[in-house]
Design a protein around this motif. Structure first.
Motif, PDB file in Angstrom:
ATOM      1  N   ASP A 165       0.810  -1.223   0.000  1.00 42.41           N
ATOM      2  CA  ASP A 165       0.000   0.000   0.000  1.00 42.41           C
ATOM      3  C   ASP A 165       0.842   1.271   0.000  1.00 42.41           C
ATOM      4  N   ARG A 240       4.844   3.766  -8.674  1.00 41.90           N
ATOM      5  CA  ARG A 240       3.509   4.017  -8.145  1.00 41.90           C
ATOM      6  C   ARG A 240       2.706   2.737  -8.220  1.00 41.90           C
ATOM      7  N   LYS A 241       1.962   2.453  -7.169  1.00 41.17           N
ATOM      8  CA  LYS A 241       1.025   1.339  -7.202  1.00 41.17           C
ATOM      9  C   LYS A 241      -0.191   1.810  -7.986  1.00 41.17           C
ATOM     10  N   ASN A 242      -0.323   1.314  -9.209  1.00 41.51           N
ATOM     11  CA  ASN A 242      -1.341   1.836 -10.126  1.00 41.51           C
ATOM     12  C   ASN A 242      -2.547   0.917 -10.277  1.00 41.51           C
ATOM     13  N   HIS A 243      -2.613  -0.152  -9.495  1.00 35.97           N
ATOM     14  CA  HIS A 243      -3.774  -1.039  -9.532  1.00 35.97           C
ATOM     15  C   HIS A 243      -3.985  -1.588  -8.126  1.00 35.97           C
ATOM     16  N   THR A 244      -5.243  -1.748  -7.747  1.00 36.38           N
ATOM     17  CA  THR A 244      -5.507  -2.184  -6.374  1.00 36.38           C
ATOM     18  C   THR A 244      -5.110  -3.629  -6.135  1.00 36.38           C
ATOM     19  N   ALA A 249       0.885  -4.450 -10.374  1.00 35.43           N
ATOM     20  CA  ALA A 249       0.292  -3.142 -10.067  1.00 35.43           C
ATOM     21  C   ALA A 249       1.314  -2.006 -10.096  1.00 35.43           C
TER      22      ALA A 249
ATOM     23  N   THR B 320      -5.262   4.025   0.279  1.00 33.11           N
ATOM     24  CA  THR B 320      -4.181   3.273  -0.350  1.00 33.11           C
ATOM     25  C   THR B 320      -4.701   1.900  -0.767  1.00 33.11           C
ATOM     26  N   SER B 347      -9.681   4.386  -4.305  1.00 37.48           N
ATOM     27  CA  SER B 347      -8.256   4.093  -4.182  1.00 37.48           C
ATOM     28  C   SER B 347      -7.398   5.032  -5.000  1.00 37.48           C
ATOM     29  N   CYS B 349      -4.747   4.196  -6.180  1.00 40.82           N
ATOM     30  CA  CYS B 349      -4.157   3.394  -7.264  1.00 40.82           C
ATOM     31  C   CYS B 349      -4.781   3.766  -8.610  1.00 40.82           C
TER      32      CYS B 349
END
Lengths: 415, 415
Positions: A165, A240-244, A249, B320, B347, B349
């Motif tokens: 996260d 970057r966390k670009n998908h949940t 991601a 997050t 999110s 994300c």
């Protein structure tokens, strides 16, 4: 049957074969499968055959022991430090609630991922055992200090196991704090170890390989595709966390990842230059100004959010487009700046540079004293400002200079 | 030389040929080039030849007049309404400051883009003349009302010219407010009309073509690549400005755009089903609850931001990962909910659904009464909650139902 027995478990139309582990619940069996996955099975629905008794000696830590021989020190192998902070990669299912909680330390992770054996000598260390949404700046400082100590102790690379996260924020923090002569590689898991689709084994293996590489930067190593073929290596400040939920991601924003690792061949390929092993001496500057906030502007925003920041040391604004907010907010922002708050503009577009010289609103923001953060990602800019307020002689100059790869795009394309 | 003359202007090694326009500055010449671009040239540095006098009659509005004959009503053509709200597509350079300000109305835009002629009969209308960072919910309501009136008047489609900074928010607002039997197409410009790389002509032309199409949805039409070859058509609720300056900054998050328009051939291709022309009757439900905020959670966030929301009707949290915040915030969020604030989780994300059933933190948030917004984009969720609080019988059910294409991904992939 007892923990340590090799068992075959049938439930519905599925069969699991592996070592029975102690379970924290009377209602569930936990079986460690080949390859390190753990699976939980409802005891009432399961048919169990004991294939062999006492295959593994279970120690007091409820894990499969006696594997120390597999990880005995080998002079021919590099030494990697595994530092655990918690998160899914270090977690199992909590059968009381059905949800995932963090409860492993680094040693457990090593035991849970036998594939790590033979790749390196390992040192294990636990800095925290938290879900990453609870990560806070003081833990970044503890983590950076632990990494420094491990490197001083002579390890050839560091792997940090971290919840996904907030991994990008922690990786950014370490990137600004540390000058490192060895790789520092964050990894984590989007699916817990008990799921068939868990990414924990491959991510951990690739992270160890990256930690053995020549790239002495703070990296994030996570799945690079939806398959189990390749992990991507991202700069900590650009990821970057670009998908949940997807295993791939994590993305480098606005560019290819810095590098790739082929899971099968362990071959590394690099898309850009990087800082090589040994290029800099170890140094840690871990001071952080904690009184920094991030505010995302959206149409109709209550200006009272700016009142919360009154008297704060720093504010990152996630503006629209090239770096704008409603013009009614500009006098309030100017007041903040006059009162000593450092205000830095980023863009919610995420890709591309802010450029406040193009439109009236931007020019008014610059006149008010707002500092531009180029194409630094908003979250990274928050971490950087925390660091710069404590350590930089000239904060504005620091925010406009790439300290750890956070500034990527040098110009607005049409300039 | 006088405004209305055809001129050739030489400056340095460049030559411009076109019609001289009135200029608001004594220091600059403004020349309308072929194809609708305007260019500003420093008078002191320019050599000017008058090629023909009085080619165009300049009317009191400082624009090239007498082109009405080109856009005379043609029974064989559809009628498109052009509604202007301001922004770069309706702007010229302000030579006093060197920056861009909005000063054209819809009629001017039509005159500035001769390529629009012959494609449709046009009605022009100005709802606002603002930079889009100053867009506010009441203007969404005015805009929706204007669109309704235009459709009632019998137009075959509507093009809304809008600044790009907040276009996605406005398009979302209209998507929730309107049931439309004809296309409603937002378009704008990332580069003002005086730049050689301006995208205003192609975007306007493609938007008109989209407004003539069979797709009766609220769309955003902007460059689909870095070249001048294709425009992308995005659902208003799924689109996001993902780059500060590129002409193809707008993307449908997590999917291909709904459709594409080839600029040269005007051919439309569709990637998914859409609501067809005439499928629904015109309806407008434009009530909005303005007391809704959006808050992005980042590590170290001051919990005092939640105090600002105390007593508010609604709050969107940009959490997050799967939809988390620091667990210390959960009791405060529960208090907000107990006091009547509707709190909705999205999110940061951006891609993928929130799913608060997987981890302890998420389950605690659900227990506290937080509503999940699926994979609705955070900005879209804010607009939707404003609409739902005013118009939905069951807000939680509404947030979990796709009302205008805003919910795209139906399941967490590993469920």
């Amino acid at each position: 049957m007892n923990p340590g027995d090799r068992v075959r478990v049938d439930r519905d139309d599925r069969t699991y074969e592996g070592v029975l582990l102690p379970s924290s619940s009377d209602e569930h069996l936990v079986v460690k499968l080949e390859g390190g996955y753990n699976v939980g099975v409802d005891r009432a629905e399961a048919d169990v055959d004991v294939l062999a008794e006492d295959v593994y000696e279970i120690d007091g830590k409820d894990s499969v022991g006696d594997e120390a021989s597999e990880i005995a020190f080998d002079d021919d192998l590099p030494t990697i430090s595994l530092i655990s902070t918690g998160g899914t990669i270090a977690s199992t299912v909590d059968y009381r609630t059905g949800a995932v909680t963090a409860q492993f330390d680094a040693e457990d992770v090593l035991r849970a991922v036998p594939d790590l054996a033979g790749r390196a000598n390992y040192r294990g260390r636990v800095v925290a055992n938290i879900l990453s949404e609870n990560m806070e700046p003081p833990i970044w400082q503890d983590l950076a200090e632990a990494v420094r100590e491990e490197i001083e102790a002579g390890v050839d690379g560091v792997v940090v196991m971290h919840g996904t996260d907030t991994m990008q924020y922690s990786a950014s923090a370490l990137a600004f704090m540390l000058e490192t002569p060895v790789p520092v590689v964050f990894t984590g898991s989007q699916r817990s170890a008990d799921r068939p689709s868990s990414d924990n084994v491959m991510n951990a293996v690739c992270a160890v390989e990256a930690a053995k590489s020549d790239c002495a930067e703070v990296l994030v190593c996570m799945h690079g595709s939806e398959s189990d073929d390749v992990c991507a290596l991202h700069r900590g400040t650009r990821v970057r966390k670009n998908h949940t939920s997807r295993r791939d991601a994590f993305e480098t924003v606005g560019a290819e990842p810095l590098g790739l690792i082929d899971y099968e061949t362990e071959a590394l390929t690099w898309n850009r230059d990087y800082q090589e092993r040994g290029a800099v001496d170890l140094d840690l500057v871990s001071g952080l100004e904690s009184d920094v906030e991030l505010l995302k502007f959206t149409p109709g925003m209550d200006p009272a959010f700016l009142d919360v920041v009154e008297g704060s040391e720093g504010l990152i604004i996630e503006g629209t487009g090239l770096g704008h907010v409603h013009t009614d907010l500009i006098p309030r922002i100017e007041d903040l700046i006059d009162d000593g708050t450092t205000v830095v503009m980023t863009s919610q577009c995420l890709e591309g540079r802010v450029c406040d010289r193009v439109y009236d609103t931007g020019r008014d923001l610059l006149d008010a004293g707002v500092i531009e953060a180029g194409d630094t990602l908003p979250g990274t800019a928050k971490v950087k400002l925390m660091w710069a307020l404590e350590n930089a002689d000239d904060v504005e100059a620091a925010m406009g200079t790439s300290l750890a790869g956070e500034l990527q795009e040098r110009s607005v394309p049409w300039e």
